[in-house]
Write a protein that holds these residues in place. Structure first.
Motif, PDB file in Angstrom:
ATOM      1  N   UNK A  28       0.835  -1.196   0.000  1.00 19.79           N
ATOM      2  CA  UNK A  28       0.000   0.000   0.000  1.00 19.79           C
ATOM      3  C   UNK A  28       0.867   1.243   0.000  1.00 19.79           C
ATOM      4  N   UNK A  29       0.475   2.222  -0.782  1.00 21.19           N
ATOM      5  CA  UNK A  29       1.120   3.521  -0.660  1.00 21.19           C
ATOM      6  C   UNK A  29       0.273   4.341   0.305  1.00 21.19           C
ATOM      7  N   UNK A  30       0.847   5.432   0.755  1.00 19.83           N
ATOM      8  CA  UNK A  30       0.119   6.312   1.658  1.00 19.83           C
ATOM      9  C   UNK A  30      -1.180   6.787   0.997  1.00 19.83           C
ATOM     10  N   UNK A  31      -1.065   7.103  -0.295  1.00 14.13           N
ATOM     11  CA  UNK A  31      -2.227   7.583  -1.042  1.00 14.13           C
ATOM     12  C   UNK A  31      -3.322   6.531  -1.112  1.00 14.13           C
ATOM     13  N   UNK A  32      -2.913   5.290  -1.380  1.00 12.55           N
ATOM     14  CA  UNK A  32      -3.890   4.209  -1.489  1.00 12.55           C
ATOM     15  C   UNK A  32      -4.593   4.006  -0.152  1.00 12.55           C
ATOM     16  N   UNK A  33      -3.819   4.090   0.931  1.00 12.14           N
ATOM     17  CA  UNK A  33      -4.404   3.927   2.266  1.00 12.14           C
ATOM     18  C   UNK A  33      -5.490   4.980   2.469  1.00 12.14           C
ATOM     19  N   UNK A  34      -5.160   6.238   2.153  1.00 11.72           N
ATOM     20  CA  UNK A  34      -6.115   7.321   2.362  1.00 11.72           C
ATOM     21  C   UNK A  34      -7.375   7.111   1.531  1.00 11.72           C
ATOM     22  N   UNK A  35      -7.188   6.714   0.268  1.00 15.98           N
ATOM     23  CA  UNK A  35      -8.376   6.607  -0.585  1.00 15.98           C
ATOM     24  C   UNK A  35      -9.261   5.433  -0.160  1.00 15.98           C
ATOM     25  N   UNK A  36      -8.660   4.339   0.300  1.00 14.54           N
ATOM     26  CA  UNK A  36      -9.493   3.224   0.768  1.00 14.54           C
ATOM     27  C   UNK A  36     -10.214   3.615   2.053  1.00 14.54           C
ATOM     28  N   UNK A  37      -9.505   4.317   2.936  1.00 17.66           N
ATOM     29  CA  UNK A  37     -10.101   4.694   4.227  1.00 17.66           C
ATOM     30  C   UNK A  37     -11.351   5.557   4.051  1.00 17.66           C
ATOM     31  N   UNK A  38     -11.371   6.357   2.978  1.00 14.78           N
ATOM     32  CA  UNK A  38     -12.529   7.222   2.737  1.00 14.78           C
ATOM     33  C   UNK A  38     -13.820   6.430   2.583  1.00 14.78           C
ATOM     34  N   UNK A  39     -13.689   5.178   2.159  1.00 13.77           N
ATOM     35  CA  UNK A  39     -14.890   4.385   1.882  1.00 13.77           C
ATOM     36  C   UNK A  39     -15.250   3.416   3.003  1.00 13.77           C
ATOM     37  N   UNK A  40     -14.615   3.565   4.140  1.00 13.31           N
ATOM     38  CA  UNK A  40     -14.897   2.635   5.236  1.00 13.31           C
ATOM     39  C   UNK A  40     -15.703   3.360   6.316  1.00 13.31           C
ATOM     40  N   UNK A  41     -16.785   2.743   6.760  1.00 13.27           N
ATOM     41  CA  UNK A  41     -17.640   3.393   7.765  1.00 13.27           C
ATOM     42  C   UNK A  41     -17.190   3.001   9.171  1.00 13.27           C
ATOM     43  N   UNK A  42     -17.706   3.729  10.130  1.00  9.43           N
ATOM     44  CA  UNK A  42     -17.400   3.419  11.525  1.00  9.43           C
ATOM     45  C   UNK A  42     -17.831   1.988  11.854  1.00  9.43           C
ATOM     46  N   UNK A  43     -18.983   1.599  11.319  1.00 14.17           N
ATOM     47  CA  UNK A  43     -19.493   0.247  11.590  1.00 14.17           C
ATOM     48  C   UNK A  43     -18.550  -0.812  11.013  1.00 14.17           C
ATOM     49  N   UNK A  44     -18.004  -0.523   9.818  1.00 16.15           N
ATOM     50  CA  UNK A  44     -17.024  -1.444   9.235  1.00 16.15           C
ATOM     51  C   UNK A  44     -15.838  -1.620  10.182  1.00 16.15           C
ATOM     52  N   UNK A  45     -15.370  -0.485  10.701  1.00 14.83           N
ATOM     53  CA  UNK A  45     -14.241  -0.535  11.641  1.00 14.83           C
ATOM     54  C   UNK A  45     -14.585  -1.422  12.835  1.00 14.83           C
ATOM     55  N   UNK A  46     -15.750  -1.161  13.377  1.00 11.58           N
ATOM     56  CA  UNK A  46     -16.154  -1.903  14.575  1.00 11.58           C
ATOM     57  C   UNK A  46     -16.203  -3.402  14.302  1.00 11.58           C
ATOM     58  N   UNK A  47     -16.672  -3.729  13.104  1.00 10.78           N
ATOM     59  CA  UNK A  47     -16.874  -5.146  12.807  1.00 10.78           C
ATOM     60  C   UNK A  47     -15.594  -5.863  12.381  1.00 10.78           C
ATOM     61  N   UNK A  48     -14.788  -5.184  11.542  1.00  8.65           N
ATOM     62  CA  UNK A  48     -13.691  -5.923  10.899  1.00  8.65           C
ATOM     63  C   UNK A  48     -12.285  -5.544  11.361  1.00  8.65           C
TER      64      UNK A  48
END
Ligand SMILES: [Zn+2]
Length: 498
Positions: free
Chosen positions: A202-222
């Motif tokens: 992962x590049x820093x940029x890729x990390x940021x762009x993927x993170x934009x699409x993750x919800x709080x609930x996703x975090x909690x679950x996965x």
């Protein structure tokens, strides 16, 4: 007492309990700080949390500690200690003893950005609206507490553009595992791709762009943070190159300019480059060097006059400042060690000035003297008459010479010749003097290279002419600055080329 739903989240446990005490990530984020203070008040009012669950980490973690600060990975406490400053100092001083300023580049584990994104989503959901700008930047926080102390310890100023870079790279043992969490979302629509890219970095940029699409609930679950992971750090430093310039004469007709090595086998004992650069590299201890010159001569060509300008770039030097006497000494060492090469004007130059050697490559002129042979007699009067009829400047067209075809692209170059005169030696020999635009092939101009150079001296004199010996008399570029005034016969060549 009713249980607050916030307290049931994973996020709550991580962000409330797993931070270093007074972590700047909390202290410098007003929303987060207010929230934590509120929680502390609440817990005092109600029954305190089970003691074993409260794991506030002390500011002075020991290396053996199995815990790390969840939001700074210890970068803002363990790696801001006086002991760490001493480690940086040691690395800096052992890399380049006399650096004049410094800058610091920090590389952080990428999972840190996952954790910060998680915090933002948590705050947005339960505390109030905030975005990335409301979170302190770890690198800035680190610099805030470190730069003044580093300046004091290193006794040198911090400069953003300093040629001396101290690189501090943090690694986190659980980084790869945590990044796997992102893979699930990166290729959410395409499980096949997810599998085939299982080891993709992962590049820093890729990390940021993927993170934009993750919800709080996703975090909690996965999201399964590696809470017992460890942070480690490597410190390295490097200084910009040191550039040493000078001019060299080459008096040998059997010495090549660069080491002559074919298929790993040396074809000659030494070279101009080695005769000059090796003694200098003893003075300037560097990782390696690169020798550059203003053009180059063939093995059998001498370079006389004030010589040919050169620059040696010493990369990753362990020392950067030198006294003129040191260059005098090494210059003497070179000049007494061999009769084949002579160096003058040896000096340290800036990187910007070193570029002069490659600039104006087309415009600069060179002055040559050639010993020529003709197959039919020619006297001074005829030489003068035939050369007088030649245009000045004379523009010649040169197809890539046959002798360099194996290493050069085939093309036709136009070059101009601004001085052309000859002095008879005997009926079959004469000395030719000429000034050419850099890059002209002089040998080919004389014999014509089977018609590949036109016009050529064979055409001009209307008989076969060949070249027996060639000397470079002057390479007309104003670099490096002249340090000694000399009066040599070789300097007689007119530098204006007229
Ligand atoms: Zn922290």
């Amino acid at each position: 007492m009713t249980t607050n739903p916030i307290m049931a989240t994973n996020a709550y446990r991580l962000f409330v309990n797993r931070l270093c005490r007074s972590c700047p990530m909390k202290e410098q984020c007003s929303l987060f700080k207010k929230f934590i203070e509120q929680q502390e008040r609440n817990s005092l009012e109600s029954t305190p949390l089970n003691h074993s669950e409260v794991q506030t980490i002390d500011n002075h973690l020991t290396v053996s500690s199995s815990q790390h600060c969840f939001l700074c990975l210890d970068v803002l406490h363990r790696y801001t200690s006086d002991e760490f400053i001493q480690q940086i100092k040691q690395t800096a001083q052992s890399t380049t003893s006399d650096f004049q300023s410094f800058c610091c580049n920090l590389t952080l584990p990428l999972n840190l950005f996952i954790r910060h994104a998680y915090l933002l989503k948590f705050l947005n959901k339960y505390v109030g609206e905030c975005n990335e700008k409301d979170l302190p930047i770890i690198k800035d926080q680190w610099r805030n507490v470190m730069i003044d102390r580093l300046e004091e310890a290193l006794e040198r100023p911090y400069q953003i553009e300093s040629p001396f870079e101290i690189n501090i790279t943090f690694d986190f043992s659980g980084e790869a595992e945590e990044l796997n969490f992102l893979r699930r979302f990166r290729y959410a629509d395409n499980p096949k791709l997810q599998k085939s890219n299982a080891n993709e970095a992962f590049t820093r940029q890729a990390v940021t762009s993927v993170l934009n699409n993750i919800t709080f609930e996703d975090f909690e679950q996965y999201y399964k943070p590696v809470i017992n992971g460890k942070t480690s750090c490597t410190i390295s430093a490097q200084h910009d190159s040191v550039y040493i310039a000078g001019r060299y004469n080459k008096y040998s007709r059997t010495l090549s300019q660069t080491p002559w090595i074919i298929d790993g086998i040396r074809k000659a004992d030494t070279s101009v480059e080695e005769l000059i650069a090796l003694p200098i590299s003893k003075l300037i201890s560097a990782k390696h060097y690169v020798f550059l010159s203003s053009g180059r001569e063939d093995v059998d060509v001498r370079t006389l006059g004030r010589g040919r300008p050169f620059v040696i770039e010493f990369r990753q030097p362990s020392r950067i400042l030198y006294q003129p006497e040191e260059f005098h000494a090494v210059q003497d060492e070179i000049n007494t060690s061999t009769k084949d090469v002579r160096v003058r004007d040896l000096q340290q130059v800036s990187k910007e000035d070193s570029n002069q050697i490659k600039e104006g490559e087309e415009e600069k002129t060179k002055c040559y003297e050639a010993l020529c042979y003709t197959d039919t007699q020619i006297d001074q009067e005829e030489l003068d008459r035939r050369l007088a009829s030649v245009a000045n400047p004379l523009v010649i067209e040169q197809k890539t010479p046959i002798r360099v075809l194996h290493r050069r692209t085939v093309m036709t170059r136009q070059r101009s010749i601004t001085e052309l005169c000859a002095t008879s030696i005997d009926a079959y020999h004469f000395r030719l003097r000429l000034t050419t635009q850099a890059g002209a092939y002089v040998k080919e101009f004389v014999h014509g290279d089977f018609g590949r150079t036109k016009p050529n001296l064979t055409m001009i004199l209307d008989r076969f002419v060949d070249i027996l010996e060639l000397d470079v008399l002057a390479v007309n570029i104003d670099f490096p600055p002249m340090l000694e005034i000399e009066n040599e016969q070789d300097n007689a060549c007119d530098t204006n080329g007229k």
